[in-house]
Design an enzyme around this catalytic site. Structure first.
Site, PDB file in Angstrom:
ATOM      1  N   ASN A  11      24.428  17.546 -15.174  1.00 28.44           N
ATOM      2  CA  ASN A  11      23.624  16.613 -15.970  1.00 28.44           C
ATOM      3  C   ASN A  11      22.171  16.805 -15.553  1.00 28.44           C
ATOM      4  O   ASN A  11      21.790  16.434 -14.447  1.00 28.44           O
ATOM      5  CB  ASN A  11      24.100  15.180 -15.690  1.00 28.44           C
ATOM      6  CG  ASN A  11      23.204  14.145 -16.354  1.00 28.44           C
ATOM      7  OD1 ASN A  11      22.350  14.478 -17.175  1.00 28.44           O
ATOM      8  ND2 ASN A  11      23.395  12.877 -15.985  1.00 28.44           N
ATOM      9  N   LYS A  13      19.584  15.415 -16.712  1.00 31.00           N
ATOM     10  CA  LYS A  13      18.781  14.193 -16.863  1.00 31.00           C
ATOM     11  C   LYS A  13      17.447  14.525 -17.564  1.00 31.00           C
ATOM     12  O   LYS A  13      17.399  15.391 -18.423  1.00 31.00           O
ATOM     13  CB  LYS A  13      18.586  13.511 -15.503  1.00 31.00           C
ATOM     14  CG  LYS A  13      19.931  13.249 -14.813  1.00 31.00           C
ATOM     15  CD  LYS A  13      19.847  12.319 -13.634  1.00 31.00           C
ATOM     16  CE  LYS A  13      21.241  12.148 -13.028  1.00 31.00           C
ATOM     17  NZ  LYS A  13      21.292  11.176 -11.941  1.00 31.00           N
ATOM     18  N   HIS A  97      26.233   6.675 -18.956  1.00 32.29           N
ATOM     19  CA  HIS A  97      25.750   7.033 -17.619  1.00 32.29           C
ATOM     20  C   HIS A  97      25.118   5.802 -16.972  1.00 32.29           C
ATOM     21  O   HIS A  97      24.545   4.949 -17.655  1.00 32.29           O
ATOM     22  CB  HIS A  97      24.714   8.165 -17.717  1.00 32.29           C
ATOM     23  CG  HIS A  97      24.367   8.708 -16.367  1.00 32.29           C
ATOM     24  ND1 HIS A  97      23.417   8.116 -15.570  1.00 32.29           N
ATOM     25  CD2 HIS A  97      24.876   9.744 -15.657  1.00 32.29           C
ATOM     26  CE1 HIS A  97      23.353   8.779 -14.424  1.00 32.29           C
ATOM     27  NE2 HIS A  97      24.230   9.772 -14.457  1.00 32.29           N
ATOM     28  N   GLU A  99      22.464   5.320 -15.568  1.00 28.52           N
ATOM     29  CA  GLU A  99      21.053   5.094 -15.914  1.00 28.52           C
ATOM     30  C   GLU A  99      20.925   4.459 -17.296  1.00 28.52           C
ATOM     31  O   GLU A  99      20.004   3.676 -17.552  1.00 28.52           O
ATOM     32  CB  GLU A  99      20.282   6.417 -15.787  1.00 28.52           C
ATOM     33  CG  GLU A  99      20.090   6.790 -14.312  1.00 28.52           C
ATOM     34  CD  GLU A  99      20.303   8.247 -13.969  1.00 28.52           C
ATOM     35  OE1 GLU A  99      20.150   9.105 -14.856  1.00 28.52           O
ATOM     36  OE2 GLU A  99      20.627   8.539 -12.800  1.00 28.52           O
ATOM     37  N   GLU A 169      31.192   7.526 -11.225  1.00 26.56           N
ATOM     38  CA  GLU A 169      29.955   7.713 -10.468  1.00 26.56           C
ATOM     39  C   GLU A 169      29.548   6.387  -9.844  1.00 26.56           C
ATOM     40  O   GLU A 169      28.953   5.533 -10.520  1.00 26.56           O
ATOM     41  CB  GLU A 169      28.835   8.185 -11.407  1.00 26.56           C
ATOM     42  CG  GLU A 169      29.115   9.506 -12.094  1.00 26.56           C
ATOM     43  CD  GLU A 169      27.842  10.197 -12.562  1.00 26.56           C
ATOM     44  OE1 GLU A 169      27.653  11.358 -12.210  1.00 26.56           O
ATOM     45  OE2 GLU A 169      27.023   9.566 -13.258  1.00 26.56           O
ATOM     46  N   GLY A 175      21.915  10.059  -6.720  1.00 18.34           N
ATOM     47  CA  GLY A 175      20.550  10.428  -6.334  1.00 18.34           C
ATOM     48  C   GLY A 175      20.124   9.878  -4.984  1.00 18.34           C
ATOM     49  O   GLY A 175      18.945   9.889  -4.645  1.00 18.34           O
ATOM     50  N   SER A 215      25.661  12.496  -5.846  1.00 17.08           N
ATOM     51  CA  SER A 215      25.249  13.325  -4.713  1.00 17.08           C
ATOM     52  C   SER A 215      26.237  14.441  -4.376  1.00 17.08           C
ATOM     53  O   SER A 215      26.403  14.807  -3.209  1.00 17.08           O
ATOM     54  CB  SER A 215      24.971  12.458  -3.476  1.00 17.08           C
ATOM     55  OG  SER A 215      23.908  11.560  -3.729  1.00 17.08           O
TER      56      SER A 215
HETATM   57  P1  13P Z   1      23.052  13.173  -8.339  1.00 15.54           P
HETATM   58  O1  13P Z   1      24.022  14.326  -8.215  1.00 15.54           O
HETATM   59  O2  13P Z   1      21.621  13.585  -8.359  1.00 15.54           O
HETATM   60  O3  13P Z   1      23.377  12.098  -7.342  1.00 15.54           O
HETATM   61  O4  13P Z   1      23.315  12.530  -9.781  1.00 15.54           O
HETATM   62  C1  13P Z   1      24.599  12.244 -10.155  1.00 15.54           C
HETATM   63  C2  13P Z   1      24.621  11.904 -11.577  1.00 15.54           C
HETATM   64  O5  13P Z   1      24.116  10.876 -11.978  1.00 15.54           O
HETATM   65  C3  13P Z   1      25.219  12.864 -12.511  1.00 15.54           C
HETATM   66  O6  13P Z   1      25.378  12.317 -13.774  1.00 15.54           O
END
Ligand code: 13P
Length: 252
Positions: A11, A13, A97, A99, A169, A175, A215
């Site tokens: 992803n 982002k 997601h 976010e 997740e 992150g 992560s």
């Molecule tokens: P990270 O791998 O940067 O923690 O992000 C995970 C994520 O949100 C994937 O959709």
């Protein structure tokens, strides 16, 4: 023996210019060339989908969007329809997601519309769920996950279990460099599968892939992928670096 084909998904982002996207997509294609028995998916930003689709060509790398509207077309300023995405060569879309849920306030009812709309147009959802740190510390993890699955997938009819993907997740692991322990991840995945078995049929639930995200990196992917109910990874930061994504795809 699991019937579930591993899916490693990146992803991206809100990252990558067109030039960066083309370069990264090219690297993913090269990384995936000799991969056997695993699927690889990338989800660039909307702006790069077309350019990345060209780079992917007829490679085995799957193209996904990071979000999708439910309607085919209409007055939905700022949204992209399943039809438009399919037009670009997308076969999948990330929905819900963390976010989207936490920064943009998307709730289960709205996400359910996205899931149903995508499936209606044969766009496979990668439907994301996950608890916050407060919810985990408050002992609510399983009830939160159950609610997200039941509400987000309400009304869904699964004819092809390979075309519906769940991504667990934990919000506190995204992150942050903090990964759920393998025990925490496996426990959540196994629990989600019992909810899926109750929603659909058991033999459908055993075929639906549940990815872990939060992560994931070259150092922890091997042990995560060794868990019975972890069928792949949804990778954020580490998917933006060709070398680390290559290592993740080739987990042992
Ligand atoms: P990270 O791998 O940067 O923690 O992000 C995970 C994520 O949100 C994937 O959709």
């Amino acid at each position: 023996m699991t019937e579930r084909k591993v899916l490693i998904a990146g992803n991206w982002k809100m990252h990558t210019t067109l030039a960066e996207a083309r370069e990264l997509a090219g690297a993913v294609v090269r990384s995936s060339t000799n991969l056997v028995g695993r699927e690889v998916m990338i989800a660039p930003p909307f702006t790069a989908l077309s350019a990345v689709a060209e780079v992917l060509g007829d490679s085995r790398v799957l193209l996904a969007a990071q979000n999708v509207c439910w309607a085919e077309k209409g007055a939905f300023t700022g949204e992209i329809s399943p039809l438009m995405l399919k037009d670009l060569g997308c076969g999948m879309a990330i929905i819900g997601h963390s976010e989207r849920r936490h920064v943009f306030g998307e709730d289960d009812a709205l996400l359910n519309k996205r899931v149903l709309g995508a499936m209606e147009q044969n766009l496979s959802p990668v439907f994301c769920i996950g608890e916050t740190l407060g919810q985990r510390e408050g002992g609510q993890t399983m009830s939160v996950l159950e609610g997200q699955v039941r509400n987000g997938l309400a009304g869904v009819v699964v004819t092809d279990p390979g075309a519906l993907v769940i991504a667990y997740e934990p919000v506190w692991a995204i992150g942050t460099g903090k990964t759920a322990s393998v025990e925490q991840a496996q426990e959540a995945h196994a629990f989600v599968r019992t909810v899926l078995a109750d929603l659909f049929e058991k033999n459908i639930a055993t075929q639906i892939r549940i990815l872990y995200g939060g992560s994931v990196n070259p150092d922890n992917v091997d042990v995560l992928m060794g868990q019975e109910d972890i069928d792949g990874a949804l990778v954020g930061g580490a998917a933006l670096k060709a070398e680390s994504f290559d290592r993740i795809i080739h987990y042992r």
